[in-house]
Each structure stands twice: as C-alpha cells, then as structure tokens.
Design an enzyme around this catalytic site. Structure first.
Site, short mmCIF file in Angstrom:
data_model
loop_
_atom_site.label_atom_id
_atom_site.label_comp_id
_atom_site.label_asym_id
_atom_site.label_seq_id
_atom_site.Cartn_x
_atom_site.Cartn_y
_atom_site.Cartn_z
N LYS A 1 0.83 -1.21 0.00
CA LYS A 1 0.00 0.00 0.00
C LYS A 1 0.86 1.26 0.00
O LYS A 1 0.58 2.21 -0.73
CB LYS A 1 -0.94 0.02 1.22
CG LYS A 1 -1.87 -1.19 1.28
CD LYS A 1 -2.89 -1.05 2.41
CE LYS A 1 -2.28 -1.05 3.79
NZ LYS A 1 -1.72 -2.35 4.23
N ARG B 1 11.26 0.16 11.68
CA ARG B 1 9.96 -0.08 12.33
C ARG B 1 10.06 -1.28 13.25
O ARG B 1 10.31 -2.39 12.80
CB ARG B 1 8.88 -0.29 11.27
CG ARG B 1 8.35 1.02 10.73
CD ARG B 1 7.27 0.80 9.71
NE ARG B 1 6.16 -0.01 10.18
CZ ARG B 1 5.01 -0.15 9.53
NH1 ARG B 1 4.84 0.47 8.37
NH2 ARG B 1 4.06 -0.90 10.01
N ARG C 1 -0.10 -9.03 13.50
CA ARG C 1 -0.67 -8.01 12.59
C ARG C 1 -1.50 -8.68 11.50
O ARG C 1 -2.58 -8.20 11.15
CB ARG C 1 0.45 -7.18 11.98
CG ARG C 1 1.01 -6.18 12.97
CD ARG C 1 2.40 -5.73 12.62
NE ARG C 1 2.46 -4.99 11.37
CZ ARG C 1 3.58 -4.80 10.66
NH1 ARG C 1 4.71 -5.32 11.07
NH2 ARG C 1 3.54 -4.09 9.56
N ARG D 1 11.62 -5.78 5.00
CA ARG D 1 11.48 -4.34 5.26
C ARG D 1 12.07 -3.99 6.62
O ARG D 1 12.65 -2.93 6.81
CB ARG D 1 10.00 -3.96 5.19
CG ARG D 1 9.75 -2.46 5.31
CD ARG D 1 8.31 -2.09 4.99
NE ARG D 1 7.41 -2.34 6.12
CZ ARG D 1 6.09 -2.17 6.07
NH1 ARG D 1 5.51 -1.78 4.96
NH2 ARG D 1 5.36 -2.41 7.13
N ARG E 1 -9.82 0.15 8.99
CA ARG E 1 -9.35 -1.19 9.34
C ARG E 1 -10.38 -1.99 10.10
O ARG E 1 -10.12 -3.15 10.43
CB ARG E 1 -8.09 -1.08 10.20
CG ARG E 1 -6.77 -1.30 9.46
CD ARG E 1 -5.65 -1.05 10.45
NE ARG E 1 -4.44 -1.74 10.15
CZ ARG E 1 -3.40 -1.18 9.50
NH1 ARG E 1 -3.48 0.04 9.04
NH2 ARG E 1 -2.31 -1.88 9.32
P1 ADP Z 1 1.06 -2.02 7.94
O1 ADP Z 1 0.00 -1.89 6.89
O2 ADP Z 1 2.40 -2.39 7.38
O3 ADP Z 1 0.67 -2.89 9.10
P2 ADP Z 1 0.57 0.65 9.01
O4 ADP Z 1 1.62 1.69 8.96
O5 ADP Z 1 -0.64 0.84 8.19
O6 ADP Z 1 1.38 -0.64 8.58
O7 ADP Z 1 0.10 0.40 10.52
C1 ADP Z 1 0.98 0.13 11.57
C2 ADP Z 1 0.21 -0.07 12.87
O8 ADP Z 1 -0.51 1.13 13.22
C3 ADP Z 1 -0.87 -1.16 12.86
O9 ADP Z 1 -0.36 -2.44 13.13
C4 ADP Z 1 -1.83 -0.66 13.95
O10 ADP Z 1 -1.33 -0.95 15.24
C5 ADP Z 1 -1.79 0.85 13.80
N1 ADP Z 1 -2.85 1.35 12.90
C6 ADP Z 1 -2.65 1.95 11.69
N2 ADP Z 1 -3.82 2.28 11.14
C7 ADP Z 1 -4.80 1.86 11.99
C8 ADP Z 1 -6.22 1.89 11.96
N3 ADP Z 1 -6.89 2.40 10.94
N4 ADP Z 1 -6.90 1.35 13.02
C9 ADP Z 1 -6.25 0.84 14.06
N5 ADP Z 1 -4.91 0.76 14.14
C10 ADP Z 1 -4.18 1.27 13.12
#
Ligand code: ADP
Length: 191
Positions: free
Chosen positions: A14, A134, A146, A128, A89
């Site tokens: 993404k 991260r 996750r 990554r 999400r």
């Molecule tokens: P990835 O898609 O690689 O998991 P993101 O950067 O989108 O990475 O998200 C990292 C973390 O941030 C998630 O594992 C979650 O803990 C939190 N997070 C991000 N977006 C949301 C969301 N919309 N709702 C709840 N938690 C979120």
C-alpha cells in the site's frame, strides 16, 4: 472529488503504490500508520497510547484513528481527493468514514484491494524490517499478530464496501510497475 481506499494486509504494498498514485493524480495521502508514527516520534499523549499496541501488532482503538481522520479532513479543504491507506481497518471505521465524508458531500469511489499470499507478506515485512527502523517489522510473532488482526477485523471491511459495488481486487504480486498499471486502469475506469 475522487476518494479511494488502498486496501490490503500489512506488507501488501500500500505504501509503495500510494506514493506513485499520489505522484500521478495529486491525491492527498492519509495514512493512519504514518500519522501514528509521527505522533510517537513527537512524544504526544496519543503517540504514547498507540505505541504499545502497535508494538504488539494490535489495532489502535477506533475512536483514536477516527479522530485523526476527522482532523485531517478538516485540515485539507479543497483537495481533489483523498487516498486512504491503512484506514478503515474495522467496519466501525468504515461507517464513521462514510459519515465524515458525507459531511463534505463526498464519498468513497473505489476500494482497491491488493491480494498477496501470507508467505509473501511475511517475507516482505521481515525484509522491510532490515531497513525500515519499524519495531513492528522485526519480530516474526508481531508480524503474525498483525496479519491475524487483519484477518479477524480488517478483511471484513472489503465486504462492507462490496455491498455498494465499490471493490476491485488487484493481484499484489508481480512487478511494482505491473501492479501500478492495474491500479491506474481501475481508477481511470471510474474517474
Ligand atoms: P502495515 O499496513 O504495514 O501494518 P501501518 O503503517 O498501516 O502498517 O500500521 C501500523 C500499525 O498502526 C498497525 O499495526 C496498527 O497498530 C496501527 N494502525 C494503523 N492504522 C490503523 C487503523 N486504521 N486502526 C487501528 N490501528 C491502526
């Protein structure tokens, strides 16, 4: 306005594809993950609350991320569209987003859902983790959590938008260029 959601599990590409879509179409990029990481970096109360959940691979509470999106929409009047990345999400987040966009007389035009196998996701995230800095990318059990959160809570968000015929599935394996081309075809068919 043309608003889209780039949807898919962690590691599905993404972030990579968002950058390219923004460069081509000028969307405003709203990544809840990026916003949360910037809150953590700045040591805000919100960042502190989010950090331990993120480090365990769990979702941050809906109210927190919905509030962040509400603020971001308010702070960006006059853009030609939003690209939502990593949001919504949960179904509750999707419902809240519809209501929020409704306040601006706009809506989601399309959900582009990237499809990648679980073994490929784990491989990409560990890879990554070697360079991303991260903490949630380094540990295989956090990566597993996750993906599990995605399967348990997030995958159903596609069904929510399917009811409105808004979902296009895109194979997320192959070259970055090939995937980008398929994404642009879907967008241009709907713009
Ligand atoms: P990835 O898609 O690689 O998991 P993101 O950067 O989108 O990475 O998200 C990292 C973390 O941030 C998630 O594992 C979650 O803990 C939190 N997070 C991000 N977006 C949301 C969301 N919309 N709702 C709840 N938690 C979120």
């Amino acid at each position: 306005m043309f608003n889209l959601i780039l949807f898919g599990p962690p590691g599905s590409g993404k972030g990579t594809q968002s950058e390219r879509l923004i460069a081509r179409y000028g969307f405003k990029h709203l990544s809840t993950g990026d916003i949360l990481r910037s809150e953590i970096k700045n040591g805000t109360a919100l960042g502190l609350e989010a950090k331990s959940l993120m480090d365990q691979g769990q979702l941050v509470p809906d109210a927190v991320v919905i509030g962040m999106i509400r603020t971001a929409l308010k702070e960006n009047p006059g853009v030609n569209g939003f690209l939502f990345d990593g949001f919504p999400r949960t179904n509750a987040q999707a419902e809240a987003l519809d209501l929020l966009l409704g306040e601006y007389n706009t809506s989601i035009q399309v959900v582009l859902a990237l499809q990648v196998s679980k073994t490929e996701l784990i491989k990409r995230l560990l890879n990554r983790g070697l360079t991303s800095g991260r903490t949630d990318d380094v540990n295989e059990s956090v990566i597993g959590s996750r993906i599990e959160e995605y399967e348990r809570k997030t995958a159903a968000v596609a069904d929510y938008y399917k009811k409105f015929n808004k979902v296009a599935y895109i194979p997320g394996e192959g070259s970055v260029d090939e995937i980008f081309k398929k994404l642009t075809e879907e967008i241009e068919g709907r713009i």
